[in-house]
Design an enzyme around this catalytic site. Structure first.
Site: not given
Length: 270
Positions: A121, A208, A240
């Site tokens: 991320s 995501d 995600h």
């Protein structure tokens, strides 16, 4: 197993903590260079706390040292540690990670050809930036759901998280200084010709909504244009946080660890 905390001095004099864990039967960490897996995040004042990982045992049992670089932008060292790694200070997160990697090499824990970096991320942004800044320090870079086309996403007000993310990254849509600063470190914009990049694995998810799959897809395509060994793996039924379910999650992690072992030349170890 054994653990330790060491400190790396950065380019601007900051002392960055690094957490280490290894299997005792392979000897003391730092006695001789070993394969090393260096993890980092460094955003949103998130502190990486000590924790137990079943999956990590497989790597430790093969002699790999696992390390966490607690770079600025996280919350491990207090509020100022976070403030010094966000907005127009964001590059501190990247250079801190590079300095931690260099420290581990200089102190004999590992060597550049035996070190893999990982982040996900916002930590994937860290990975993309580090790959551009110091590609020579790593044999491989694993970027999970990586925020590697940061400038494009933060310029799009129609995306659900863009406006609230301006508190973390700045507002490049209305502030030319922020635009120029983000452009100077956004991984996609800064992939360079004539650079020998480490092997790269980008893992993303079709569903995501935080970091759209198009970001790592663009990044990997650009890396391939300049000759990098870059792989894109897209989970077709995931978000995600990756796939749902314990066994699916283990299967996903096993793929990533198998890639890391291959990069480190340990794929044939039991």
């Amino acid at each position: 197993y054994a653990q330790a905390r060491v400190w790396a001095t950065t380019q601007d004099g900051a002392e960055v903590p690094i957490s280490l864990v290894w299997k005792r039967s392979f000897g003391d960490a730092g006695a001789s260079p070993r394969a090393l897996h260096l993890y980092g995040y460094g955003s949103y004042e998130h502190s990486i706390e000590p924790g137990f990982s079943v999956a990590r045992l497989s790597a430790l049992d093969r002699g790999i040292i696992f390390a966490v670089a607690h770079v600025r932008g996280g919350g491990e060292m207090g509020r100022q540690w976070y403030e010094d790694g966000k907005l127009l200070q964001k590059k501190n997160s990247f250079t801190d990670f590079v300095d931690c990697a260099q420290h581990l090499i200089d102190e004999g824990y590992t060597s550049a050809d035996r070190m893999v970096a990982e982040g996900g991320s916002a930590g994937g942004l860290l990975m993309g930036a580090v790959a551009n800044i110091a590609p020579e320090l790593f044999a491989g870079v694993l970027a999970a759901v990586p925020f590697v086309d940061a400038l494009t996403s933060i310029l799009d007000e129609d995306l659900p998280l863009t406006v609230i993310e301006w508190d973390e990254w700045g507002d490049p849509l209305h502030d030319p200084e922020v635009y120029a600063y983000m452009k100077s470190y956004s991984p996609y914009e800064n992939v360079r010709e004539g650079v020998t990049y480490p092997r790269i694995l980008a893992v993303t998810s079709l569903n995501d909504t935080r970091v759209l799959y198009v970001e790592p897809a663009k990044w990997v395509a650009r890396l391939r244009e300049v000759g990098a060994d870059a792989i894109l793996k897209c989970e077709m039924v995931a978000g995600h946080g990756g796939v749902s379910g314990r066994y699916n999650s283990w299967h996903e992690r096993a793929f990533e660890l198998a890639w890391i072992l291959d990069v480190l030349g340990l794929a044939d170890t039991a």
